[in-house]
Write a protein that holds these residues in place. Structure first.
Motif, PDB file in Angstrom:
ATOM      1  N   ALA A  21       0.745  -1.226  -0.205  1.00 23.79           N
ATOM      2  CA  ALA A  21      -0.044  -0.128  -0.144  1.00 23.79           C
ATOM      3  C   ALA A  21       1.193   1.061  -0.074  1.00 23.79           C
ATOM      4  N   ASP A  22       0.679   2.246  -0.635  1.00 20.18           N
ATOM      5  CA  ASP A  22       0.474   3.803  -0.053  1.00 20.18           C
ATOM      6  C   ASP A  22       0.831   4.457   0.245  1.00 20.18           C
ATOM      7  N   ILE A  23      -0.649   4.517   1.389  1.00 18.81           N
ATOM      8  CA  ILE A  23      -0.859   4.869   2.886  1.00 18.81           C
ATOM      9  C   ILE A  23      -1.516   3.401   3.105  1.00 18.81           C
ATOM     10  N   ARG A  24      -1.160   2.819   4.541  1.00 20.29           N
ATOM     11  CA  ARG A  24      -1.446   2.141   5.068  1.00 20.29           C
ATOM     12  C   ARG A  24      -2.637   2.739   6.319  1.00 20.29           C
ATOM     13  N   LEU A  25      -3.433   2.462   5.440  1.00 24.79           N
ATOM     14  CA  LEU A  25      -4.733   2.859   7.178  1.00 24.79           C
ATOM     15  C   LEU A  25      -4.504   2.606   8.005  1.00 24.79           C
ATOM     16  N   GLU A  26      -5.485   3.429   9.287  1.00 28.27           N
ATOM     17  CA  GLU A  26      -5.280   3.182  10.819  1.00 28.27           C
ATOM     18  C   GLU A  26      -7.204   3.171  11.050  1.00 28.27           C
ATOM     19  N   ASP A  27      -7.784   2.396  11.563  1.00 31.50           N
ATOM     20  CA  ASP A  27      -8.809   2.550  12.206  1.00 31.50           C
ATOM     21  C   ASP A  27      -8.955   4.350  12.728  1.00 31.50           C
TER      22      ASP A  27
END
Length: 166
Positions: free
Chosen positions: A124-130
Motif C-alpha cells: 500500500a502507498d497509504i497504510r490505513l489506520e482505524d
C-alpha cells in the motif's frame, strides 16, 4: 448501469453535496463506489473491480478527479484491478496496515497467486489506520477497522453511509 445518488454532508456551517456512483464491475460483479465532492470534483474510488479505462470513462463523464483508491480488504475481488487503477490514475492505493502486513508475507503472496491466479496486492502507498479520516476536496471518509473477513478489513463511513465491501 451506474446508480447515482446524492448525499448531503453537513459541514462547518455550510452544506456540501457529495455525489455517489455505484457500479457493478469486473468479473466478480464487485460493488465499486465513486464518492465525489460536489464542490471540487475530487473523488475516491472504493473497491475497483472492472478496468481502469471503463472507470475513467465514468469519471470523465461526471467531471471527477480521483484522489485515492480505497480497498475495504485484501481479497482478490477487491484488488483484482487495483494495480491497473493505480498506474492509470497515478493515485495512492490505500489498504489497512494489517492486510498490507499479511500480504507482505512471501508464503501468503505465493498461496494467493496459486489460489486465484492473480497477483496479490502491491504494498500500500497509504497504510490505513482505524479512525483515520481521508479528505478529498471538501469531503471526507472515516476509516473503521472491522477485522474478521480479513485481518485488515475496513469500512468507510461517509456521513450516514457505510461502505463495507463484502
Amino acid at each position: 448501469m451506474p446508480v447515482n445518488d446524492h448525499i448531503t454532508e453537513s459541514g462547518k456551517g455550510t452544506a456540501s453535496q457529495t455525489d455517489q456512483i455505484r457500479l457493478m464491475s469486473g468479473p466478480y460483479n464487485l460493488n465499486t463506489y465513486i464518492l465525489t465532492c460536489g464542490q471540487t470534483g475530487a473523488s475516491v474510488i472504493i473497491d475497483p473491480g472492472g478496468t481502469a479505462a471503463d472507470l475513467a470513462a465514468v469519471l470523465k463523464t461526471h467531471g471527477q478527479k480521483p484522489a485515492y483508491l480505497l480497498l475495504t480488504h485484501g481479497h482478490a475481488d477487491q484488488f483484482f484491478s487495483a494495480s491497473e487503477f493505480k498506474e492509470f490514475f497515478d493515485i495512492p492505493y490505500c489498504l489497512h496496515r494489517a492486510d498490507d502486513d499479511f500480504f507482505s508475507d512471501p508464503r501468503v503472496r505465493e498461496d494467493t497467486f496459486n489460489a486465484v491466479k492473480l497477483p496479490p496486492p502491491h504494498p500500500a502507498d497509504i497504510r490505513l489506520e482505524d479512525q483515520e479520516t481521508l479528505r478529498f476536496g471538501n469531503a471526507s471518509v472515516k476509516v473503521i477497522h472491522t477485522p474478521g473477513h480479513t485481518p485488515g478489513s475496513v469500512c468507510f463511513l461517509r456521513d450516514s453511509h457505510l461502505y463495507t465491501g463484502d
